[in-house]
Motif scaffolding. Structure first.
Motif, PDB file in Angstrom:
ATOM      1  N   ARG A  17       5.126 115.848  12.414  1.00 60.49           N
ATOM      2  CA  ARG A  17       4.558 116.091  14.091  1.00 60.49           C
ATOM      3  C   ARG A  17       5.534 116.685  14.824  1.00 60.49           C
ATOM      4  NH1 ARG A  17      -0.114 112.339  16.212  1.00 60.49           N
ATOM      5  NH2 ARG A  17       1.496 110.740  16.859  1.00 60.49           N
ATOM      6  N   ASP A  76      -5.640 116.324  15.952  1.00 58.15           N
ATOM      7  CA  ASP A  76      -4.113 115.526  15.571  1.00 58.15           C
ATOM      8  C   ASP A  76      -4.508 115.074  16.728  1.00 58.15           C
ATOM      9  OD1 ASP A  76      -4.193 117.565  13.759  1.00 58.15           O
ATOM     10  OD2 ASP A  76      -4.130 118.956  15.324  1.00 58.15           O
ATOM     11  N   LEU A  80       0.072 119.400  19.996  1.00 57.28           N
ATOM     12  CA  LEU A  80       0.318 118.760  19.172  1.00 57.28           C
ATOM     13  C   LEU A  80       0.248 119.173  17.739  1.00 57.28           C
ATOM     14  CD1 LEU A  80       1.906 115.794  18.008  1.00 57.28           C
ATOM     15  CD2 LEU A  80      -0.797 114.840  17.842  1.00 57.28           C
ATOM     16  N   ARG A  81       1.238 119.649  16.785  1.00 59.12           N
ATOM     17  CA  ARG A  81       1.177 120.175  15.714  1.00 59.12           C
ATOM     18  C   ARG A  81       2.116 119.811  14.502  1.00 59.12           C
ATOM     19  NH1 ARG A  81       1.534 125.673  17.173  1.00 59.12           N
ATOM     20  NH2 ARG A  81       2.173 126.290  19.755  1.00 59.12           N
ATOM     21  N   PRO A  82       1.040 119.322  13.462  1.00 53.84           N
ATOM     22  CA  PRO A  82       1.226 118.209  12.110  1.00 53.84           C
ATOM     23  C   PRO A  82       1.914 119.539  10.990  1.00 53.84           C
ATOM     24  CG  PRO A  82      -1.347 118.865  12.561  1.00 53.84           C
ATOM     25  CD  PRO A  82      -0.407 119.411  13.784  1.00 53.84           C
ATOM     26  N   VAL A  83       3.344 119.572  10.987  1.00 47.66           N
ATOM     27  CA  VAL A  83       3.781 119.756   9.692  1.00 47.66           C
ATOM     28  C   VAL A  83       3.173 120.153   8.660  1.00 47.66           C
ATOM     29  CG1 VAL A  83       6.528 120.281   8.855  1.00 47.66           C
ATOM     30  CG2 VAL A  83       6.046 119.109  11.566  1.00 47.66           C
ATOM     31  N   ARG A 104       9.303 114.284  18.887  1.00 47.37           N
ATOM     32  CA  ARG A 104       9.264 114.529  17.253  1.00 47.37           C
ATOM     33  C   ARG A 104       8.491 113.158  16.562  1.00 47.37           C
ATOM     34  NH1 ARG A 104      12.266 119.361  15.214  1.00 47.37           N
ATOM     35  NH2 ARG A 104      14.043 117.775  14.253  1.00 47.37           N
ATOM     36  N   ILE A 129      -3.316 122.656  14.948  1.00 51.81           N
ATOM     37  CA  ILE A 129      -2.837 122.360  16.342  1.00 51.81           C
ATOM     38  C   ILE A 129      -4.348 121.545  17.199  1.00 51.81           C
ATOM     39  CG2 ILE A 129      -1.042 124.088  16.595  1.00 51.81           C
ATOM     40  CD1 ILE A 129      -3.167 125.077  17.996  1.00 51.81           C
ATOM     41  N   LYS A 152       0.271 120.083   7.877  1.00 51.69           N
ATOM     42  CA  LYS A 152      -1.046 121.065   8.140  1.00 51.69           C
ATOM     43  C   LYS A 152      -0.674 122.296   9.147  1.00 51.69           C
ATOM     44  CE  LYS A 152      -3.539 116.546   8.592  1.00 51.69           C
ATOM     45  NZ  LYS A 152      -4.204 115.509   9.627  1.00 51.69           N
TER      46      LYS A 152
END
Length: 245
Positions: free
Chosen positions: A187, A118, A208-211, A177, A217, A213
């Motif tokens: 994300r 990501d 890291l987290r894509p909102v 953010r 992570i 998807k």
């Protein structure tokens, strides 16, 4: 005249406070710019990638010299050993040892995924300083500082805005953010696992987290990190990029 005098006095008293806040915001953003690089740095990192379709872990070495020079080289898994990315000033290259090919990374590829993670090329090898590319505003929220970043007119980016949250107690980052041009959150990066690296205290892990998807992570952890290492510009060469460990 008395009213005008009071207004003038009020403006004169408030101007230094506004200026001080702006200077503080720029100072905090400068710190974030150089958090994991400083003057020079060498690191051993792991990158754990989780998606609904696969899960894998990479081990990497990295070297950096300020914001202008950086080299990242994959050590494991064996099939990816030697895959490397080099940044020199505003130019970037990838080396693919399995096909013995060096590929220049164009500006249009900067937001592309790095090694299926990501993180983008720009995340790992930012071309420019945030201080140069973004207007910044400081906000206090309880025991936290929040830096609100808006790209300058000439800045080339897919992000419409960013927010960086830091703890007031030690000025270490808590989260970052990213928003698109419509203001939608895209994300979130969270900082954790605070460690001491040779007298420098830093979060060792970035998640890291894509909102958009769910279930996906990427987590980078610094296993070792040294600053003020003996490096110069000649280390960051195309010849060294192609050196397979």
């Amino acid at each position: 005249m008395r009213t005008i005098g009071l207004i003038t006095l009020s403006l004169a008293m408030s101007a230094p406070l506004v200026s001080a806040d702006q200077e503080r915001a720029i100072a905090l953003l400068t710190q974030m710019d150089q958090l994991y690089q400083q003057d020079s740095a060498q690191a051993r990192m792991s990158m754990h990638i989780v998606t609904p379709d696969f899960e894998r872990t990479l081990t990497m070495d990295s070297w950096s010299l300020g914001l202008d020079y950086a080299l990242v080289r994959v050590l494991e898994p064996v099939r990816d050993r030697g895959v490397s990315t080099l940044k020199r000033d505003d130019e970037m290259w990838n080396f693919l040892p399995r096909v013995n090919r060096t590929v220049r990374v164009s500006p249009s590829m900067m937001m592309g995924s790095w090694m299926g993670s990501d993180f983008t090329n720009d995340d790992l090898m930012r071309e420019t300083s945030w201080v140069d590319e973004y207007e910044v505003r400081l906000e206090e929220q309880g025991d936290l500082y929040v830096l609100h970043l808006i790209p300058r007119e000439q800045t080339v980016t897919v992000w419409g805005a960013m927010e960086i949250t830091l703890r007031q107690s030690d000025l270490l980052p808590v989260s970052q953010r990213y928003f698109d041009e419509s203001g939608a959150l895209m994300r979130v990066m969270e900082f954790s696992d605070i460690r001491d690296f040779g007298g420098v205290t830093l979060p060792a892990t970035m998640t890291l987290r894509p909102v958009n998807k769910p279930g996906q992570i990427t987590r980078i952890t610094y296993e070792a990190l040294s600053f003020d290492v003996d490096l110069d510009e000649s280390f960051f060469s195309l010849q060294n990029l192609r050196r397979v460990p």
